[in-house]
Design a protein around this motif. Sequence first.
Motif, PDB file in Angstrom:
ATOM      1  N   MET A   1      47.327  -5.363  37.358  1.00  0.00           N
ATOM      2  CA  MET A   1      47.737  -6.700  36.969  1.00  0.00           C
ATOM      3  C   MET A   1      48.336  -6.698  35.564  1.00  0.00           C
ATOM      4  SD  MET A   1      45.382 -10.078  36.319  1.00  0.00           S
ATOM      5  CE  MET A   1      45.526 -10.978  37.827  1.00  0.00           C
ATOM      6  N   ILE A   2      47.830  -5.849  34.685  1.00  0.00           N
ATOM      7  CA  ILE A   2      48.251  -5.856  33.287  1.00  0.00           C
ATOM      8  C   ILE A   2      49.035  -4.584  32.960  1.00  0.00           C
ATOM      9  CG2 ILE A   2      47.410  -5.760  30.909  1.00  0.00           C
ATOM     10  CD1 ILE A   2      45.091  -7.480  31.769  1.00  0.00           C
ATOM     11  N   ASP A   3      50.116  -4.774  32.227  1.00  0.00           N
ATOM     12  CA  ASP A   3      50.913  -3.644  31.745  1.00  0.00           C
ATOM     13  C   ASP A   3      50.986  -3.774  30.225  1.00  0.00           C
ATOM     14  OD1 ASP A   3      52.796  -1.780  31.001  1.00  0.00           O
ATOM     15  OD2 ASP A   3      54.407  -2.616  32.223  1.00  0.00           O
ATOM     16  N   LEU A   4      50.245  -2.949  29.531  1.00  0.00           N
ATOM     17  CA  LEU A   4      50.152  -3.052  28.073  1.00  0.00           C
ATOM     18  C   LEU A   4      51.273  -2.320  27.339  1.00  0.00           C
ATOM     19  CD1 LEU A   4      46.298  -2.700  27.588  1.00  0.00           C
ATOM     20  CD2 LEU A   4      47.676  -4.778  27.503  1.00  0.00           C
ATOM     21  N   ASN A  19      43.989  -4.474  19.054  1.00  0.00           N
ATOM     22  CA  ASN A  19      42.734  -5.204  19.231  1.00  0.00           C
ATOM     23  C   ASN A  19      42.802  -6.607  18.640  1.00  0.00           C
ATOM     24  OD1 ASN A  19      41.499  -3.176  20.696  1.00  0.00           O
ATOM     25  ND2 ASN A  19      40.563  -2.232  18.905  1.00  0.00           N
ATOM     26  N   GLN A  20      43.499  -6.777  17.522  1.00  0.00           N
ATOM     27  CA  GLN A  20      43.655  -8.108  16.933  1.00  0.00           C
ATOM     28  C   GLN A  20      44.459  -9.028  17.860  1.00  0.00           C
ATOM     29  OE1 GLN A  20      45.400  -7.336  13.090  1.00  0.00           O
ATOM     30  NE2 GLN A  20      43.410  -7.037  12.114  1.00  0.00           N
ATOM     31  N   LEU A 105      41.465  -6.648  30.712  1.00  0.00           N
ATOM     32  CA  LEU A 105      41.683  -6.327  29.297  1.00  0.00           C
ATOM     33  C   LEU A 105      40.407  -5.793  28.650  1.00  0.00           C
ATOM     34  CD1 LEU A 105      43.927  -9.203  27.942  1.00  0.00           C
ATOM     35  CD2 LEU A 105      44.394  -6.759  27.812  1.00  0.00           C
ATOM     36  N   ARG A 106      39.280  -6.409  28.958  1.00  0.00           N
ATOM     37  CA  ARG A 106      38.001  -5.909  28.415  1.00  0.00           C
ATOM     38  C   ARG A 106      37.791  -4.451  28.811  1.00  0.00           C
ATOM     39  NH1 ARG A 106      36.301 -10.940  30.193  1.00  0.00           N
ATOM     40  NH2 ARG A 106      35.952 -12.363  28.473  1.00  0.00           N
ATOM     41  N   ASN A 107      38.077  -4.143  30.066  1.00  0.00           N
ATOM     42  CA  ASN A 107      37.939  -2.766  30.538  1.00  0.00           C
ATOM     43  C   ASN A 107      38.918  -1.838  29.834  1.00  0.00           C
ATOM     44  OD1 ASN A 107      35.875  -3.381  32.311  1.00  0.00           O
ATOM     45  ND2 ASN A 107      37.262  -3.750  34.019  1.00  0.00           N
ATOM     46  N   ALA A 108      40.147  -2.303  29.630  1.00  0.00           N
ATOM     47  CA  ALA A 108      41.151  -1.484  28.948  1.00  0.00           C
ATOM     48  C   ALA A 108      40.729  -1.204  27.511  1.00  0.00           C
ATOM     49  CB  ALA A 108      42.512  -2.179  28.971  1.00  0.00           C
ATOM     50  N   SER A 112      39.621   2.546  25.983  1.00  0.00           N
ATOM     51  CA  SER A 112      40.547   3.127  25.005  1.00  0.00           C
ATOM     52  C   SER A 112      39.910   3.330  23.633  1.00  0.00           C
ATOM     53  CB  SER A 112      41.793   2.245  24.861  1.00  0.00           C
ATOM     54  OG  SER A 112      41.454   1.009  24.260  1.00  0.00           O
ATOM     55  N   GLN A 113      38.677   2.873  23.467  1.00  0.00           N
ATOM     56  CA  GLN A 113      37.999   3.041  22.174  1.00  0.00           C
ATOM     57  C   GLN A 113      37.568   4.496  22.015  1.00  0.00           C
ATOM     58  OE1 GLN A 113      37.693   0.701  19.808  1.00  0.00           O
ATOM     59  NE2 GLN A 113      38.781  -0.712  21.132  1.00  0.00           N
TER      60      GLN A 113
END
Length: 116
Positions: A1-4, A19-20, A105-108, A112-113
Amino acid sequence: MIDLSYLNDITDGDMEAKNQIISLFFSQASEIMQRFEAARLAGDVEEIGQIAHLAKSTSRVMGIMNVSDKMEELQHLVDRHEQPERYNELVDFYIKEIPAALDELRNAISTSQPES
């Protein structure tokens, strides 16, 4: 669904900047849902069009193109005073889809952290 990829481009991969922006999107998405509900209850079609514009832009930055495209459609319909019977359907689409996008997004973010 999301493409960052767009977010990665505009932040040049800077995790703090990403993150901001993601954090800002979380608060904006909640505010947009509340504003949509209030405008719908008030029957304020012009406000719905303005909110759709904001929702389109913020969703596009986050790469949530299905939502962005629907919000663009809503914005254009309101601007042209066309198909008012579709306004609620498109607002409902945003309200239904955004929580799933926020979860993604939370999962991404969590994957990625860097590990400590």
